[in-house]
Design an enzyme around this catalytic site. Structure first.
Site, mmCIF file in Angstrom:
data_model
loop_
_atom_site.group_PDB
_atom_site.id
_atom_site.type_symbol
_atom_site.label_atom_id
_atom_site.label_comp_id
_atom_site.label_asym_id
_atom_site.label_seq_id
_atom_site.Cartn_x
_atom_site.Cartn_y
_atom_site.Cartn_z
ATOM 1 N N LYS A 51 2.261 -6.511 -8.296
ATOM 2 C CA LYS A 51 1.463 -6.519 -9.529
ATOM 3 C C LYS A 51 2.271 -5.893 -10.672
ATOM 4 O O LYS A 51 2.261 -6.394 -11.791
ATOM 5 C CB LYS A 51 0.132 -5.787 -9.303
ATOM 6 C CG LYS A 51 -0.822 -6.626 -8.450
ATOM 7 C CD LYS A 51 -2.032 -5.876 -7.934
ATOM 8 C CE LYS A 51 -2.766 -6.754 -6.913
ATOM 9 N NZ LYS A 51 -3.903 -6.091 -6.266
ATOM 10 N N GLN A 95 -6.351 -0.430 -6.100
ATOM 11 C CA GLN A 95 -5.935 -1.225 -4.945
ATOM 12 C C GLN A 95 -6.819 -0.904 -3.739
ATOM 13 O O GLN A 95 -6.971 0.254 -3.359
ATOM 14 C CB GLN A 95 -4.451 -0.948 -4.629
ATOM 15 C CG GLN A 95 -3.893 -1.790 -3.515
ATOM 16 C CD GLN A 95 -3.895 -3.290 -3.828
ATOM 17 O OE1 GLN A 95 -3.502 -3.712 -4.903
ATOM 18 N NE2 GLN A 95 -4.373 -4.096 -2.892
ATOM 19 N N ASP A 118 -10.317 -6.979 -11.985
ATOM 20 C CA ASP A 118 -10.449 -7.581 -10.648
ATOM 21 C C ASP A 118 -11.737 -8.392 -10.532
ATOM 22 O O ASP A 118 -11.899 -9.194 -9.614
ATOM 23 C CB ASP A 118 -10.467 -6.476 -9.578
ATOM 24 C CG ASP A 118 -9.151 -6.378 -8.818
ATOM 25 O OD1 ASP A 118 -8.388 -7.358 -8.847
ATOM 26 O OD2 ASP A 118 -8.906 -5.331 -8.202
#
Ligand code: NDP
Length: 277
Positions: A51, A95, A118
């Site tokens: 990422k 994460q 997200d």
């Protein structure tokens, strides 16, 4: 049989984001993603690394918070609160999975909905289900881009989604509905799974079982999208679909690797640069 090239399409998207970020920079606006990793899970470290690399490529600034396994839920929530309040941070990514002593739901809910790149916050999920603008979860949104950019029609087509998880199956079904597909959702309690799958014009496998979907599940000429990722012995990757067998009947399909996988990060970059509008 047409192979849907997720590598090429994700590259195209990252280049579009790069252009947009450069145009924003020319107006004095900087895009910044906060990336939080708790603990030392090797797979998570690889995902976070990828990422950050994608941020570098697209010109998005990334600010990294690598916290020890012993971090308490309170400490993590305090950090999220600080980042929510910072005007120079556009997106916050935590994460997953988190260490067991931290409640994932509480953490996801703490992220401000307008920084929820997200797309997992209940407000983002609600917006998706009522058709309002909001952040879309990256993997299913990536599948829609793959289909659109491969000129595969969705409107009026029968789409069968295998899997009903909150991060893939459910939002996938909602996004296909938004494209005017007729959608069937299957799961582990579905009876006659094969027969239902065989009716699909577009079959999306997000089932989490290596090579479960073979040609006996697929209608001649159907499009097959494989969301699954599994690492076999010898480190080779495979999906939920038996590629070699299904390629004999499908009209178009995604490979693993190089299909849905690379789309997830590209869509994350798109979410960061796009904001909620
Ligand atoms: P989950 O394990 O959360 O969900 C799997 C779903 O498949 C569940 O809804 C389950 O049903 C259903 N299922 C399991 N077994 C069967 C069966 N035999 N017949 C029919 N349905 C079944 O997985 P995720 O949704 O998180 O992920 C799915 C796959 O996608 C995984 O391989 C994962 O690694 C991959 N993935 C890939 C990403 C990418 O970037 N490409 C991102 C995220 C995931 P029930 O609800 O009844 O239990």
């Amino acid at each position: 049989m047409k192979i849907i090239d997720g590598k090429a399409i994700s590259q195209q998207i990252k280049d579009e984001v790069k252009e947009k970020v450069a145009a924003m920079a020319a107006e004095g606006k900087q895009v910044c993603l906060a990336v939080i990793l708790v603990g030392e899970d090797p797979a998570s470290q690889v995902y976070v690394g990828n990422k950050k690399k994608a941020c570098e490529y697209t010109g998005i600034r990334s600010e990294s918070f690598e916290l020890p396994e012993s971090t308490t839920q309170e400490e993590l929530l305090k950090l999220i609160d600080e980042l929510n309040g910072r005007d120079d941070i556009n997106g916050i990514l935590v994460q997953l999975p988190l260490p067991k002593h931290i409640d994932e739901k509480a953490v996801i809910n703490a992220i401000s909905a307008d920084k929820d790149v997200d797309g997992f916050h209940p407000e983002s999920v609600g917006r998706l289900s009522i058709g309002d603008k909001g952040f879309l979860p990256c993997t299913p949104a990536g599948v829609i881009e793959l289909l659109k950019r491969s000129d595969i029609p969705m409107s009026g087509k029968h789409c069968v989604v295998i899997g009903r998880s909150n991060i893939v199956g459910k939002p996938m079904a909602l996004l296909m509905l938004r494209q005017n597909a007729t959608v069937t959702i299957c799961h582990s309690k579905t009876e006659n799974l094969k027969e239902i799958c065989k009716q699909a014009d577009i079959l999306i496998a997000a089932v989490g079982k290596p090579k479960m979907i073979d040609s006996s599940y697929v209608k001649e000429g159907a499009t097959v999208i494989d969301v699954g990722i599994h690492r076999l012995e010898g480190k080779k990757l495979c999906g939920d679909v038996d590629f070699d067998d299904v390629s004999k009947v499908a009209g178009a399909m995604t490979p693993v690797p190089g299909g849905v996988g690379p789309m997830t990060i590209a869509m994350l970059m798109k979410n960061c640069a796009q904001g909620i509008d």
